[in-house]
Design a protein around this motif. Structure first.
Motif, PDB file in Angstrom:
ATOM      1  N   LYS A 261       0.811  -1.224   0.000  1.00 17.30           N
ATOM      2  CA  LYS A 261       0.000   0.000   0.000  1.00 17.30           C
ATOM      3  C   LYS A 261       0.843   1.272   0.000  1.00 17.30           C
ATOM      4  O   LYS A 261       0.617   2.168  -0.805  1.00 17.30           O
ATOM      5  N   SER A 262       1.798   1.341   0.938  1.00 16.23           N
ATOM      6  CA  SER A 262       2.577   2.575   1.059  1.00 16.23           C
ATOM      7  C   SER A 262       3.433   2.797  -0.175  1.00 16.23           C
ATOM      8  O   SER A 262       3.556   3.928  -0.669  1.00 16.23           O
ATOM      9  N   THR A 263       4.021   1.726  -0.711  1.00 18.99           N
ATOM     10  CA  THR A 263       4.860   1.855  -1.905  1.00 18.99           C
ATOM     11  C   THR A 263       4.045   2.318  -3.099  1.00 18.99           C
ATOM     12  O   THR A 263       4.438   3.249  -3.825  1.00 18.99           O
ATOM     13  N   VAL A 264       2.894   1.686  -3.329  1.00 14.61           N
ATOM     14  CA  VAL A 264       2.047   2.070  -4.461  1.00 14.61           C
ATOM     15  C   VAL A 264       1.540   3.497  -4.281  1.00 14.61           C
ATOM     16  O   VAL A 264       1.535   4.294  -5.234  1.00 14.61           O
ATOM     17  N   ALA A 265       1.128   3.847  -3.073  1.00 19.03           N
ATOM     18  CA  ALA A 265       0.625   5.201  -2.835  1.00 19.03           C
ATOM     19  C   ALA A 265       1.704   6.243  -3.097  1.00 19.03           C
ATOM     20  O   ALA A 265       1.448   7.275  -3.740  1.00 19.03           O
TER      21      ALA A 265
END
Length: 216
Positions: free
Chosen positions: A41-45
């Motif tokens: 999630k954090s990487t994609v965001a």
């Protein structure tokens, strides 16, 4: 757990296109990314917001609302930090509502940020200018139907559920825990213990997502 709905395989470029379609100049839209621990999630965001640029998008993670360790100790929940009741869900919902209501002539809103190296949140760390049309928020419990989580969901225009292969997700979790100082044994204990229990709850919410996505 098997996610029942069809999973869309997509590239980052396609995700950027979908996010761009949400942008309306002069209006505030909010996109949520959710998924089990280790879903990316954090990487994609971060990659989405970088691709869109600072004038278009800003990232406000849910993790900034971790309850402080001393509070978790007082509540007897420190050993399962990351569970849905170890967050200030009401504070998160109120911030998302404030961001949704923010208009071009309003003041900057400051959001908290979670610092993994400290295992604590730092308040007023992320400035959200009123002129930025898209807020991207990511976190585990955006689709949970209890406590204040539905109030936050009501302020989100879309929520995308990230669903990588389970083996990939587990490997990411173990590496993450080791990178933050845990021994291989402790990393596996958290990844296949508390993290996996949380994952089962989170994956049960996938049917309420607007899209279920596997990044390719």
């Amino acid at each position: 757990m098997t996610i029942e709905r069809d999973v869309q395989d997509a590239t980052l470029e396609e995700l950027v296109e979908w996010a761009t379609a949400l942008v309306v100049p002069g209006e505030r839209r909010i996109l949520g990314l959710t998924g089990a621990p280790g879903a990316g999630k954090s990487t994609v965001a971060e990659r989405l917001v970088t691709a869109l640029g600072p004038d278009t998008a800003v990232l406000v993670p849910m993790d900034g609302f971790h309850l402080a360790n001393e509070v978790l100790i007082d509540l007897g929940r420190r050993d399962r930090k990351g569970a849905h009741d170890t967050f200030d869900d009401d504070g998160y919902a109120r911030l998302i509502a404030a961001l949704r209501a923010q208009r071009a002539d309003d003041a900057i809103v400051y959001a908290p940020r979670f610092r993994r190296e400290l295992e604590e949140s730092i308040g007023s760390s992320i400035p959200v200018p009123p002129t930025v049309p898209l807020v991207v928020t990511e976190g585990n419990y955006l689709l949970l139907e209890c406590d204040a989580w539905p109030a936050a969901r009501a302020c989100l225009d879309e929520v995308w559920f990230l669903a990588p292969d389970t083996d990939v997700r587990h490997a990411r979790l173990v590496r993450r825990h080791e990178a933050h100082g845990k021994s291989p044994e402790d990393a596996a204990f958290w990844a296949f213990g508390s993290d996996e229990r949380n994952a089962q709850l989170i994956e049960s919410t996938s049917g309420r997502a607007d899209r279920i996505v596997r990044l390719r």
